[in-house]
Design a protein around this motif. Structure first.
Motif, PDB file in Angstrom:
ATOM      1  N   ILE A 111       0.821  -1.217   0.000  1.00  0.00           N
ATOM      2  CA  ILE A 111       0.000   0.000   0.000  1.00  0.00           C
ATOM      3  C   ILE A 111       0.853   1.265   0.000  1.00  0.00           C
ATOM      4  O   ILE A 111       0.592   2.194  -0.768  1.00  0.00           O
ATOM      5  CB  ILE A 111      -0.991  -0.006   1.184  1.00  0.00           C
ATOM      6  N   ASP A 112       1.873   1.320   0.837  1.00  0.00           N
ATOM      7  CA  ASP A 112       2.734   2.511   0.885  1.00  0.00           C
ATOM      8  C   ASP A 112       3.460   2.733  -0.442  1.00  0.00           C
ATOM      9  O   ASP A 112       3.583   3.864  -0.912  1.00  0.00           O
ATOM     10  CB  ASP A 112       3.753   2.416   2.021  1.00  0.00           C
ATOM     11  N   ALA A 113       3.929   1.655  -1.058  1.00  0.00           N
ATOM     12  CA  ALA A 113       4.610   1.777  -2.344  1.00  0.00           C
ATOM     13  C   ALA A 113       3.648   2.253  -3.429  1.00  0.00           C
ATOM     14  O   ALA A 113       4.017   3.056  -4.286  1.00  0.00           O
ATOM     15  CB  ALA A 113       5.235   0.440  -2.735  1.00  0.00           C
ATOM     16  N   ILE A 114       2.405   1.790  -3.388  1.00  0.00           N
ATOM     17  CA  ILE A 114       1.398   2.242  -4.358  1.00  0.00           C
ATOM     18  C   ILE A 114       1.077   3.710  -4.131  1.00  0.00           C
ATOM     19  O   ILE A 114       0.951   4.482  -5.086  1.00  0.00           O
ATOM     20  CB  ILE A 114       0.136   1.366  -4.286  1.00  0.00           C
ATOM     21  N   ASN A 115       0.952   4.117  -2.866  1.00  0.00           N
ATOM     22  CA  ASN A 115       0.738   5.543  -2.556  1.00  0.00           C
ATOM     23  C   ASN A 115       1.867   6.395  -3.124  1.00  0.00           C
ATOM     24  O   ASN A 115       1.617   7.439  -3.734  1.00  0.00           O
ATOM     25  CB  ASN A 115       0.641   5.763  -1.046  1.00  0.00           C
ATOM     26  N   ASP A 116       3.102   5.967  -2.927  1.00  0.00           N
ATOM     27  CA  ASP A 116       4.257   6.706  -3.464  1.00  0.00           C
ATOM     28  C   ASP A 116       4.233   6.733  -4.984  1.00  0.00           C
ATOM     29  O   ASP A 116       4.540   7.749  -5.600  1.00  0.00           O
ATOM     30  CB  ASP A 116       5.571   6.092  -2.969  1.00  0.00           C
ATOM     31  N   TRP A 117       3.873   5.611  -5.604  1.00  0.00           N
ATOM     32  CA  TRP A 117       3.791   5.517  -7.064  1.00  0.00           C
ATOM     33  C   TRP A 117       2.758   6.518  -7.593  1.00  0.00           C
ATOM     34  O   TRP A 117       3.012   7.228  -8.560  1.00  0.00           O
ATOM     35  CB  TRP A 117       3.423   4.081  -7.443  1.00  0.00           C
ATOM     36  N   LEU A 118       1.610   6.584  -6.934  1.00  0.00           N
ATOM     37  CA  LEU A 118       0.558   7.515  -7.353  1.00  0.00           C
ATOM     38  C   LEU A 118       0.960   8.971  -7.101  1.00  0.00           C
ATOM     39  O   LEU A 118       0.656   9.850  -7.917  1.00  0.00           O
ATOM     40  CB  LEU A 118      -0.758   7.195  -6.635  1.00  0.00           C
ATOM     41  N   LEU A 119       1.643   9.228  -5.991  1.00  0.00           N
ATOM     42  CA  LEU A 119       2.110  10.588  -5.698  1.00  0.00           C
ATOM     43  C   LEU A 119       3.075  11.080  -6.768  1.00  0.00           C
ATOM     44  O   LEU A 119       3.040  12.249  -7.155  1.00  0.00           O
ATOM     45  CB  LEU A 119       2.778  10.653  -4.326  1.00  0.00           C
ATOM     46  N   ARG A 120       3.946  10.205  -7.246  1.00  0.00           N
ATOM     47  CA  ARG A 120       4.861  10.582  -8.329  1.00  0.00           C
ATOM     48  C   ARG A 120       4.104  10.917  -9.613  1.00  0.00           C
ATOM     49  O   ARG A 120       4.583  11.682 -10.438  1.00  0.00           O
ATOM     50  CB  ARG A 120       5.880   9.475  -8.593  1.00  0.00           C
ATOM     51  N   LYS A 121       2.920  10.344  -9.764  1.00  0.00           N
ATOM     52  CA  LYS A 121       2.095  10.639 -10.940  1.00  0.00           C
ATOM     53  C   LYS A 121       1.236  11.882 -10.723  1.00  0.00           C
ATOM     54  O   LYS A 121       0.580  12.358 -11.647  1.00  0.00           O
ATOM     55  CB  LYS A 121       1.181   9.459 -11.288  1.00  0.00           C
ATOM     56  N   GLY A 122       1.198  12.405  -9.504  1.00  0.00           N
ATOM     57  CA  GLY A 122       0.511  13.668  -9.241  1.00  0.00           C
ATOM     58  C   GLY A 122      -0.834  13.565  -8.563  1.00  0.00           C
ATOM     59  O   GLY A 122      -1.633  14.503  -8.618  1.00  0.00           O
ATOM     60  N   VAL A 123      -1.127  12.458  -7.917  1.00  0.00           N
ATOM     61  CA  VAL A 123      -2.428  12.317  -7.266  1.00  0.00           C
ATOM     62  C   VAL A 123      -2.276  11.593  -5.927  1.00  0.00           C
ATOM     63  O   VAL A 123      -1.434  10.718  -5.776  1.00  0.00           O
ATOM     64  CB  VAL A 123      -3.433  11.569  -8.186  1.00  0.00           C
ATOM     65  N   SER A 124      -3.075  12.006  -4.978  1.00  0.00           N
ATOM     66  CA  SER A 124      -3.100  11.365  -3.670  1.00  0.00           C
ATOM     67  C   SER A 124      -4.532  10.903  -3.400  1.00  0.00           C
ATOM     68  O   SER A 124      -5.431  11.722  -3.223  1.00  0.00           O
ATOM     69  CB  SER A 124      -2.643  12.345  -2.586  1.00  0.00           C
ATOM     70  N   VAL A 125      -4.721   9.591  -3.410  1.00  0.00           N
ATOM     71  CA  VAL A 125      -6.044   9.008  -3.166  1.00  0.00           C
ATOM     72  C   VAL A 125      -5.893   7.870  -2.170  1.00  0.00           C
ATOM     73  O   VAL A 125      -4.777   7.416  -1.895  1.00  0.00           O
ATOM     74  CB  VAL A 125      -6.690   8.491  -4.477  1.00  0.00           C
ATOM     75  N   GLY A 126      -7.000   7.414  -1.654  1.00  0.00           N
ATOM     76  CA  GLY A 126      -6.969   6.296  -0.729  1.00  0.00           C
ATOM     77  C   GLY A 126      -6.648   4.995  -1.445  1.00  0.00           C
ATOM     78  O   GLY A 126      -7.185   4.722  -2.509  1.00  0.00           O
TER      79      GLY A 126
END
Length: 143
Positions: free
Chosen positions: A79-94
């Motif tokens: 989950i944390d790695a997916i959150n970081d992956w999404l943050l690098r793409k410009g979005v923060s979601v649950g």
């Protein structure tokens, strides 16, 4: 009530399955090595983002303000790695982990505000039900 408006208010939401919709996970020897070791950041770094669905999800969650949840079946520790992956793409979601599509479908029974769930396969769609939509990774979905 929201903003002194006495009308009924409910947040419209959407759900997106991470693997297969937002990214194509690699099944290379190196990727499997990182997966077995639990090195999720390196494992996800080897995946290939599905650009159009990813852009559609980012646009709908940021510009349109649609509450978005991302569901994964990879591993609870990812989950944390997916959150970081999404943050690098410009979005923060649950981001939420489910051990199976059936478990996700059961929990979605209680989340009526999630109106659409974007999935990879017709099999997943048939399990989740009428709110699910199969996404072609070469096309953006339209809200």
């Amino acid at each position: 009530m929201q903003g002194n408006n006495i009308a009924e208010y409910s947040q419209i939401g959407q759900g997106v399955v991470f693997e297969g919709v937002l990214t194509q996970l690699s099944d290379s020897v190196i990727a499997n090595f990182h997966k077995q070791r639990g090195n999720w950041k390196k494992y996800l770094a080897l995946s290939k983002p599905c650009e159009l669905p990813l852009k559609a999800m980012i646009d709908s969650s940021i510009r349109l303000g649609i509450a978005t949840d991302v569901y994964t079946f990879i591993n609870d520790d990812a989950i944390d790695a997916i959150n970081d992956w999404l943050l690098r793409k410009g979005v923060s979601v649950g981001v939420m982990y489910y051990s199976s599509v059936e478990e996700l479908a059961y929990d979605l029974r209680f989340q009526r505000s999630v109106r659409t769930i974007y999935v990879e396969t017709q099999e997943q769609a048939s399990i989740i039900g009428i709110r699910s939509h199969v996404v072609d990774t070469k096309k953006a979905w339209i809200n």
